[in-house]
Design a protein around this motif. Structure first.
Motif, short mmCIF file in Angstrom:
data_model
loop_
_atom_site.label_atom_id
_atom_site.label_comp_id
_atom_site.label_asym_id
_atom_site.label_seq_id
_atom_site.Cartn_x
_atom_site.Cartn_y
_atom_site.Cartn_z
N THR A 231 27.52 -9.79 -110.23
CA THR A 231 26.29 -9.24 -109.68
C THR A 231 26.15 -7.79 -110.11
O THR A 231 27.10 -7.01 -110.00
N ASN A 232 24.97 -7.45 -110.62
CA ASN A 232 24.72 -6.11 -111.14
C ASN A 232 24.98 -5.06 -110.05
O ASN A 232 24.42 -5.15 -108.95
N ASP A 233 25.83 -4.07 -110.38
CA ASP A 233 26.14 -3.01 -109.42
C ASP A 233 24.93 -2.13 -109.12
O ASP A 233 24.92 -1.40 -108.11
N PHE A 234 23.93 -2.17 -110.01
CA PHE A 234 22.72 -1.37 -109.82
C PHE A 234 21.48 -2.26 -109.97
O PHE A 234 20.50 -1.90 -110.61
N GLY A 235 21.53 -3.43 -109.36
CA GLY A 235 20.47 -4.41 -109.52
C GLY A 235 19.13 -3.96 -108.98
O GLY A 235 19.05 -3.26 -107.97
N ALA A 236 18.07 -4.37 -109.67
CA ALA A 236 16.70 -4.04 -109.24
C ALA A 236 16.24 -4.90 -108.08
O ALA A 236 15.24 -4.57 -107.43
N LEU A 237 16.95 -6.00 -107.82
CA LEU A 237 16.60 -6.91 -106.73
C LEU A 237 17.78 -7.10 -105.80
O LEU A 237 18.94 -7.10 -106.25
N ALA A 238 17.52 -7.27 -104.54
CA ALA A 238 18.55 -7.53 -103.54
C ALA A 238 18.14 -8.74 -102.71
O ALA A 238 16.95 -9.00 -102.54
N PRO A 239 19.11 -9.49 -102.17
CA PRO A 239 18.77 -10.70 -101.41
C PRO A 239 17.96 -10.45 -100.15
O PRO A 239 17.17 -11.30 -99.75
N GLN A 240 18.14 -9.27 -99.53
CA GLN A 240 17.39 -8.96 -98.32
C GLN A 240 16.55 -7.72 -98.51
O GLN A 240 16.94 -6.79 -99.22
N GLN A 241 15.40 -7.70 -97.83
CA GLN A 241 14.52 -6.53 -97.83
C GLN A 241 14.60 -5.89 -96.45
O GLN A 241 14.35 -6.53 -95.44
N THR A 242 14.99 -4.61 -96.41
CA THR A 242 15.24 -3.97 -95.12
C THR A 242 13.99 -3.43 -94.45
O THR A 242 13.92 -3.37 -93.22
N ASP A 243 12.97 -3.03 -95.22
CA ASP A 243 11.81 -2.36 -94.62
C ASP A 243 10.54 -3.19 -94.80
O ASP A 243 9.48 -2.66 -95.11
N VAL A 244 10.65 -4.49 -94.59
CA VAL A 244 9.48 -5.37 -94.79
C VAL A 244 8.34 -4.98 -93.87
O VAL A 244 7.16 -5.03 -94.24
N GLY A 245 8.65 -4.55 -92.65
CA GLY A 245 7.61 -4.21 -91.69
C GLY A 245 6.73 -3.06 -92.11
O GLY A 245 5.60 -2.92 -91.62
N SER A 246 7.20 -2.21 -93.02
CA SER A 246 6.42 -1.05 -93.45
C SER A 246 5.43 -1.38 -94.55
O SER A 246 4.61 -0.55 -94.93
N ILE A 247 5.50 -2.61 -95.10
CA ILE A 247 4.60 -2.99 -96.17
C ILE A 247 3.24 -3.38 -95.60
O ILE A 247 3.15 -4.25 -94.73
#
Length: 345
Positions: free
Chosen positions: A74-90
């Motif tokens: 898994t990329n140590d500096f990946g552009a994507l992550a499995p979870q989104q932490t601030d979804v409510g702010s979108i």
């Protein structure tokens, strides 16, 4: 049979709907523009400072195993992550639109040898890469519907590590290019009752002007609508939609095609030819994918030599793509390049 096209004209990319302006006379103009520094360095087979070499530590402190063929992490500096932490702010409205984006990003080391790029590997070693692509696709397909396998080769393509490697990004949203290609292929299928790329393969085989590599299962051409000087399109000749469907024979045939194509690239200017390449698979979230065909795009930036790069600026950024070299001329140059790597000849 297509004419020589040695005059200014436009061509349409039937896969994404974009047009490209072709101006062959400009290829004879004097060049006083920028050049790139040549980067033909002799590399050791193992670099103690490389985070991708076997046994070395990566940026996150984890150690690579003593791998013998390919290695995936898994990329140590990946552009994507499995979870989104601030979804409510979108927030999204008619003018400012946004949506969450989650997924995963992985690195695929092609070989333990730090000094070898894809064309310098044996066919069997490239087959290991192809098998790894398939295995990763199969695994990620259990969780994600849009899977991108790609490679950025060379410093001028933004590659931060010379060690031979590629990446794989997976997510559930439709990427822009995949969405455009899906719409175009579906429209063609609904109109003609046949696969767009199946018909395109037949047309290229009949005209024989833009073919670079042709074996039992794969065809590599400079596409009729190419915008990069030596752009190529690698197509599966069989009715295959995704990497999951490739059998052992097709994967070995692909390794052979990749070997020849990338050798020809390097031999055009006797340099390690930079490019961005990537596979387009049918999205996995559709009920019917009969209009799709598995294919890969190669986008190399070199134009006139190992140091002259094509820049997409001005008209290309503000209007549409433009090229000086016809696809037919580029194909002739690539086709006539030797199948034996210049370092081995």
């Amino acid at each position: 049979m297509t004419s020589d096209f040695e005059f200014t004209h436009r061509r349409k990319n039937i896969l994404n709907g974009e047009w490209v302006l072709v101006s062959p006379h400009r290829n004879n103009r004097p060049w006083l523009g920028a050049t790139e520094a040549a980067t033909e360095n002799t590399l050791a087979s193992h670099d103690a400072s490389c985070p991708l070499c076997p046994g070395n530590l990566r940026a996150n402190g984890e150690g690579n195993p003593q791998y013998e063929f390919t290695h995936v992490f898994t990329n140590d500096f990946g552009a994507l992550a499995p979870q989104q932490t601030d979804v409510g702010s979108i927030q999204s409205d008619a003018l400012f639109q946004a949506e969450p984006a989650t997924g995963t990003a992985r690195v695929i080391c092609f070989s333990p040898d730090h000094s070898k790029t894809l064309p310098e590997l044996s066919v069997n070693e490239i087959r290991e890469v192809v098998d790894t692509w398939k295995n990763q696709f199969d695994e990620l397909a259990e969780h994600y519907s849009c899977i991108h396998i790609f490679e950025n080769k060379g410093e001028i393509m933004g590659c931060s590590q010379p060690h031979p490697h590629g990446q794989i990004w997976a997510h559930n949203h439709r990427s822009t290019e995949i969405q455009a290609e899906d719409e175009r292929q579906l429209e063609y299928f609904q109109t003609h009752g046949r696969s767009l790329l199946a018909d395109y393969i037949d047309r290229e085989l009949s005209e024989e002007q833009r073919i670079i590599v042709d074996n039992e299962h794969w065809l590599a051409v400079v596409p009729y609508w190419a915008k990069w000087p030596f752009e190529t399109l690698l197509l599966c000749k069989d009715d295959v939609k995704t990497f999951s469907q490739l059998n052992a024979e097709q994967r070995h045939s692909l390794a052979e095609a990749l070997k020849i194509l990338t050798i020809k690239y390097d031999n055009v200017f006797n340099t390690s030819f930079p490019y961005s390449m990537g596979w387009h698979n049918a999205p996995l979230d559709m009920q019917n994918n009969e209009h799709w065909r598995l294919h890969a795009h190669f986008y190399p930036p070199l134009l006139r030599s190992a140091t002259v790069k094509k820049h997409m600026v001005g008209y290309e950024m503000l209007a549409e793509s433009q090229r000086d070299l016809t696809a037919e001329t580029a194909a002739k140059i690539l086709r006539e390049a030797s199948n034996v790597h210049y370092k081995a000849s």
